[in-house]
Scaffold this motif. Structure first.
Motif, PDB file in Angstrom:
ATOM      1  N   ARG A 136       0.826  -1.207   0.000  1.00 16.89           N
ATOM      2  CA  ARG A 136       0.000   0.000   0.000  1.00 16.89           C
ATOM      3  C   ARG A 136       0.858   1.254   0.000  1.00 16.89           C
ATOM      4  O   ARG A 136       0.362   2.347   0.159  1.00 16.89           O
ATOM      5  CB  ARG A 136      -0.920  -0.004   1.199  1.00 16.89           C
ATOM      6  N   ARG A 137       2.146   1.088  -0.154  1.00 19.65           N
ATOM      7  CA  ARG A 137       3.047   2.234  -0.118  1.00 19.65           C
ATOM      8  C   ARG A 137       3.176   2.878  -1.490  1.00 19.65           C
ATOM      9  O   ARG A 137       2.985   2.238  -2.509  1.00 19.65           O
ATOM     10  CB  ARG A 137       4.424   1.797   0.350  1.00 19.65           C
ATOM     11  N   GLY A 138       3.569   4.133  -1.479  1.00 16.52           N
ATOM     12  CA  GLY A 138       3.849   4.830  -2.732  1.00 16.52           C
ATOM     13  C   GLY A 138       2.618   5.425  -3.373  1.00 16.52           C
ATOM     14  O   GLY A 138       1.502   5.304  -2.894  1.00 16.52           O
ATOM     15  N   ARG A 139       2.869   6.066  -4.494  1.00 18.86           N
ATOM     16  CA  ARG A 139       1.791   6.700  -5.241  1.00 18.86           C
ATOM     17  C   ARG A 139       1.027   5.693  -6.073  1.00 18.86           C
ATOM     18  O   ARG A 139       1.539   4.644  -6.414  1.00 18.86           O
ATOM     19  CB  ARG A 139       2.373   7.742  -6.184  1.00 18.86           C
ATOM     20  N   ARG A 140      -0.149   6.115  -6.441  1.00 13.33           N
ATOM     21  CA  ARG A 140      -0.980   5.293  -7.304  1.00 13.33           C
ATOM     22  C   ARG A 140      -0.298   5.166  -8.665  1.00 13.33           C
ATOM     23  O   ARG A 140       0.158   6.148  -9.237  1.00 13.33           O
ATOM     24  CB  ARG A 140      -2.326   5.977  -7.477  1.00 13.33           C
TER      25      ARG A 140
ATOM     26  N   ASP B 116      -0.512   1.002 -17.782  1.00 11.00           N
ATOM     27  CA  ASP B 116      -0.317   1.298 -19.198  1.00 11.00           C
ATOM     28  C   ASP B 116      -1.037   2.565 -19.645  1.00 11.00           C
ATOM     29  O   ASP B 116      -0.890   2.991 -20.783  1.00 11.00           O
ATOM     30  CB  ASP B 116      -0.806   0.122 -20.049  1.00 11.00           C
ATOM     31  N   ALA B 117      -1.831   3.157 -18.761  1.00 13.98           N
ATOM     32  CA  ALA B 117      -2.545   4.381 -19.108  1.00 13.98           C
ATOM     33  C   ALA B 117      -1.657   5.586 -18.797  1.00 13.98           C
ATOM     34  O   ALA B 117      -0.783   5.533 -17.938  1.00 13.98           O
ATOM     35  CB  ALA B 117      -3.843   4.478 -18.315  1.00 13.98           C
ATOM     36  N   LEU B 118      -1.882   6.669 -19.499  1.00 12.09           N
ATOM     37  CA  LEU B 118      -1.126   7.888 -19.245  1.00 12.09           C
ATOM     38  C   LEU B 118      -1.610   8.548 -17.956  1.00 12.09           C
ATOM     39  O   LEU B 118      -2.819   8.631 -17.712  1.00 12.09           O
ATOM     40  CB  LEU B 118      -1.295   8.882 -20.394  1.00 12.09           C
ATOM     41  N   SER B 119      -0.662   9.018 -17.159  1.00 12.95           N
ATOM     42  CA  SER B 119      -1.010   9.789 -15.964  1.00 12.95           C
ATOM     43  C   SER B 119      -1.482  11.171 -16.428  1.00 12.95           C
ATOM     44  O   SER B 119      -1.249  11.561 -17.584  1.00 12.95           O
ATOM     45  CB  SER B 119       0.209   9.925 -15.055  1.00 12.95           C
ATOM     46  N   PRO B 120      -2.122  11.913 -15.552  1.00 11.08           N
ATOM     47  CA  PRO B 120      -2.536  13.273 -15.953  1.00 11.08           C
ATOM     48  C   PRO B 120      -1.353  14.122 -16.434  1.00 11.08           C
ATOM     49  O   PRO B 120      -1.478  14.853 -17.416  1.00 11.08           O
ATOM     50  CB  PRO B 120      -3.151  13.841 -14.671  1.00 11.08           C
TER      51      PRO B 120
END
Length: 110
Positions: free
Chosen positions: A34-38, A42-46
């Protein structure tokens, strides 16, 4: 037992949840961290979507860095991820409009 660990966590019993996860790992079951960022997989981040839009408009890494207040090296990394996720080999192949659900290896030009 994974569901039990989740129930403990939901109830705030973090030590019991951690104990369940430790027992699971000891038996070879992989439990997600559960650590770190989401991650976006394969999808582009914002941010990658924003970089892709600016790349498609013909901006250089330096220009994009100035607009987004980031370093050129960071932009270079974003551009590399955009190209990989869209499955294209050059900046010229980045589409002007990137669909919201673009999977890796397949920007559709339709």
């Amino acid at each position: 037992m994974g569901a039990v660990a989740e129930e403990f966590a939901a109830l705030g019993a973090t030590r019991d949840a951690a104990r369940c996860r430790r027992v699971l790992r000891g038996t070879g079951v992989v439990t997600p961290s559960r650590r770190g960022r989401r991650g976006y997989g394969d999808a582009l981040s914002p941010r990658e979507r924003e970089v892709a839009r600016l790349v498609s408009l013909g901006h250089t890494n330096r220009e994009i860095a100035d607009v987004l207040f980031l370093s050129p090296r960071t932009i270079e990394q974003h551009v590399a991820k955009v190209l990989r996720k869209l499955g294209v080999s050059s900046r010229a192949d980045v589409p002007a409009e990137v669909p919201a659900d673009v999977p890796a290896g397949g920007a559709s030009n339709t």
